[in-house]
Design an enzyme around this catalytic site. Structure first.
Site, PDB file in Angstrom:
ATOM      1  N   SER A   1       5.968  -1.905  -1.902  1.00  0.00           N
ATOM      2  CA  SER A   1       5.958  -2.895  -3.007  1.00  0.00           C
ATOM      3  C   SER A   1       4.974  -2.493  -4.111  1.00  0.00           C
ATOM      4  O   SER A   1       3.939  -3.129  -4.275  1.00  0.00           O
ATOM      5  CB  SER A   1       5.711  -4.316  -2.500  1.00  0.00           C
ATOM      6  OG  SER A   1       4.694  -4.398  -1.527  1.00  0.00           O
TER       7      SER A   1
ATOM      8  N   GLY B   1      -0.760   2.574   6.352  1.00  0.00           N
ATOM      9  CA  GLY B   1      -0.914   1.876   7.630  1.00  0.00           C
ATOM     10  C   GLY B   1      -0.242   0.508   7.706  1.00  0.00           C
ATOM     11  O   GLY B   1      -0.472  -0.242   8.658  1.00  0.00           O
ATOM     12  N   LYS B   2       0.597   0.195   6.747  1.00  0.00           N
ATOM     13  CA  LYS B   2       1.241  -1.128   6.714  1.00  0.00           C
ATOM     14  C   LYS B   2       2.024  -1.425   7.993  1.00  0.00           C
ATOM     15  O   LYS B   2       1.840  -2.466   8.625  1.00  0.00           O
ATOM     16  CB  LYS B   2       2.193  -1.242   5.498  1.00  0.00           C
ATOM     17  CG  LYS B   2       1.546  -0.975   4.168  1.00  0.00           C
ATOM     18  CD  LYS B   2       2.546  -1.022   3.035  1.00  0.00           C
ATOM     19  CE  LYS B   2       3.621   0.031   3.110  1.00  0.00           C
ATOM     20  NZ  LYS B   2       3.142   1.431   2.979  1.00  0.00           N
ATOM     21  N   SER B   3       2.914  -0.517   8.345  1.00  0.00           N
ATOM     22  CA  SER B   3       3.774  -0.761   9.508  1.00  0.00           C
ATOM     23  C   SER B   3       2.957  -0.792  10.793  1.00  0.00           C
ATOM     24  O   SER B   3       3.166  -1.658  11.655  1.00  0.00           O
ATOM     25  CB  SER B   3       4.852   0.321   9.612  1.00  0.00           C
ATOM     26  OG  SER B   3       5.681   0.310   8.478  1.00  0.00           O
TER      27      SER B   3
ATOM     28  N   GLY C   1       0.840  -1.199   0.000  1.00  0.00           N
ATOM     29  CA  GLY C   1       0.000   0.000   0.000  1.00  0.00           C
ATOM     30  C   GLY C   1       0.871   1.243   0.000  1.00  0.00           C
ATOM     31  O   GLY C   1       2.094   1.162   0.187  1.00  0.00           O
ATOM     32  N   LEU C   2       0.222   2.366  -0.181  1.00  0.00           N
ATOM     33  CA  LEU C   2       0.943   3.642  -0.248  1.00  0.00           C
ATOM     34  C   LEU C   2       1.658   3.963   1.054  1.00  0.00           C
ATOM     35  O   LEU C   2       1.301   3.422   2.114  1.00  0.00           O
ATOM     36  CB  LEU C   2      -0.047   4.775  -0.546  1.00  0.00           C
ATOM     37  CG  LEU C   2      -0.795   4.743  -1.875  1.00  0.00           C
ATOM     38  CD1 LEU C   2      -1.784   5.905  -1.934  1.00  0.00           C
ATOM     39  CD2 LEU C   2       0.167   4.800  -3.050  1.00  0.00           C
ATOM     40  N   SER C   3       2.609   4.861   0.986  1.00  0.00           N
ATOM     41  CA  SER C   3       3.274   5.342   2.187  1.00  0.00           C
ATOM     42  C   SER C   3       2.240   6.056   3.070  1.00  0.00           C
ATOM     43  O   SER C   3       1.494   6.901   2.585  1.00  0.00           O
ATOM     44  CB  SER C   3       4.386   6.317   1.792  1.00  0.00           C
ATOM     45  OG  SER C   3       5.020   6.813   2.944  1.00  0.00           O
ATOM     46  N   GLY C   4       2.151   5.650   4.309  1.00  0.00           N
ATOM     47  CA  GLY C   4       1.175   6.257   5.217  1.00  0.00           C
ATOM     48  C   GLY C   4      -0.176   5.561   5.214  1.00  0.00           C
ATOM     49  O   GLY C   4      -1.094   5.979   5.912  1.00  0.00           O
TER      50      GLY C   4
HETATM   51  N1  LIG Z   1      -6.890   1.670  10.434  1.00  0.00           N
HETATM   52  C1  LIG Z   1      -5.636   2.100  10.461  1.00  0.00           C
HETATM   53  N2  LIG Z   1      -4.629   1.228  10.287  1.00  0.00           N
HETATM   54  C2  LIG Z   1      -3.359   1.651  10.299  1.00  0.00           C
HETATM   55  N3  LIG Z   1      -2.958   2.934  10.466  1.00  0.00           N
HETATM   56  C3  LIG Z   1      -3.926   3.850  10.649  1.00  0.00           C
HETATM   57  C4  LIG Z   1      -5.288   3.478  10.643  1.00  0.00           C
HETATM   58  N4  LIG Z   1      -6.018   4.591  10.819  1.00  0.00           N
HETATM   59  C5  LIG Z   1      -5.139   5.603  10.948  1.00  0.00           C
HETATM   60  N5  LIG Z   1      -3.858   5.178  10.857  1.00  0.00           N
HETATM   61  C6  LIG Z   1      -2.659   6.030  10.951  1.00  0.00           C
HETATM   62  O1  LIG Z   1      -2.022   6.060   9.680  1.00  0.00           O
HETATM   63  C7  LIG Z   1      -0.613   6.130   9.806  1.00  0.00           C
HETATM   64  C8  LIG Z   1       0.016   4.969   9.056  1.00  0.00           C
HETATM   65  O2  LIG Z   1       1.406   5.069   9.096  1.00  0.00           O
HETATM   66  P1  LIG Z   1       2.382   3.846   8.790  1.00  0.00           P
HETATM   67  O3  LIG Z   1       1.881   2.629   9.489  1.00  0.00           O
HETATM   68  O4  LIG Z   1       3.765   4.303   9.098  1.00  0.00           O
HETATM   69  O5  LIG Z   1       2.176   3.668   7.223  1.00  0.00           O
HETATM   70  P2  LIG Z   1       3.036   2.815   6.172  1.00  0.00           P
HETATM   71  O6  LIG Z   1       3.870   1.853   6.931  1.00  0.00           O
HETATM   72  O7  LIG Z   1       2.022   2.180   5.296  1.00  0.00           O
HETATM   73  O8  LIG Z   1       3.860   3.835   5.441  1.00  0.00           O
HETATM   74  C9  LIG Z   1      -0.301   6.131  11.293  1.00  0.00           C
HETATM   75  O9  LIG Z   1      -0.112   7.443  11.716  1.00  0.00           O
HETATM   76  C10 LIG Z   1      -1.583   5.495  11.903  1.00  0.00           C
HETATM   77  O10 LIG Z   1      -1.794   5.944  13.211  1.00  0.00           O
HETATM   78 MG   LIG Z   2       5.978   1.666   6.971  1.00  0.00          MG
END
Ligand SMILES: Nc1ncnc2c1ncn2[C@@H]1O[C@H](COP(=O)(O)OP(=O)(O)O)[C@@H](O)[C@H]1O
Ligand SMILES: [Mg+2]
Length: 197
Positions: free
Chosen positions: A106, A37-39, A32-35
């Protein structure tokens, strides 16, 4: 490139390791896109599984770029190599019997397919962590979208680099609609189905 090498088979196989750990070794691949929620979701899932006594390990895009993949940038070639390596590493972890959570953008379908092939189709679940680019930019957990706005980052997925959406993911998590806990729970349910047989 593969001249003069041959596979040296061991006496302990995946099945034996799985019997010891009382679980199935698998790769849960978050894309999924950056931000999106993957991590965040992977961290939550790891905690919940660990608390249940599972042997679980998380491979996170940013973390791996500090070490194993520190030589790689964000060009299409480097992104492809980033995912190729991590697909192979994740497959080894799954072969070791671990529930392996992989959270990398990815962006290319081909890379994710390679990862699936490396782990073996039966051991691989693709989870599409879905949030539109506006939502991700609003969250901007690492300040990256702001940097993109200032023209400080090239090749940014969803803005100046492509993201190929999964066509047939095993699970879609809409993080705009679900809480972190609900999102993690959906992944756990999917994993639990794999663990009972
Ligand atoms: N349902 C959800 N699942 C995961 N993250 C969420 C959700 N709702 C809001 N968020 C917020 O979105 C952001 C996701 O960040 P992050 O996990 O670092 O994204 P990624 O790893 O995809 O780049 C966090 O600030 C998290 O608190
Ligand atoms: Mg991440």
């Amino acid at each position: 490139m593969v001249d003069n090498i041959s596979w040296h088979k061991g006496k302990i196989d995946k099945k034996a390791r799985e019997e010891k750990l009382k679980q199935k070794g698998m790769v849960i691949w978050f894309t999924g896109l950056s931000g999106s929620g993957k991590s965040t979701i992977a961290v939550e899932v790891e905690k919940l599984l660990f608390q249940k006594g599972r042997t679980v390990y998380r491979l996170d895009g940013d973390n791996i770029r500090y070490g194993l993949n520190k030589d790689l940038g964000f060009s299409p070639e480097d992104r492809t190599e980033n995912i190729r390596r991590i697909g192979e590493v994740a497959a080894l972890f799954a072969d070791a019997g671990l529930i392996t959570l992989v959270s990398f953008i990815s962006p290319y379908k081909k890379g994710r397919e390679h990862a699936k092939k490396a782990a073996g189709e039966d051991n691989f679940k693709e989870v599409y962590v879905k949030a539109d680019v506006e939502t991700c930019a609003r969250r901007d957990p690492k300040g990256l979208y702001e940097k993109v706005q200032r023209g400080e980052i090239d090749n940014f997925t969803g803005i100046s680099a492509p993201y190929e959406e999964p066509e047939n993911p095993d699970l879609i998590i809409d993080t705009k609609k679900l809480t972190i806990e609900q999102s993690a729970q959906k992944v756990i349910e999917m994993i639990n189905k794999e663990l009972v047989d």
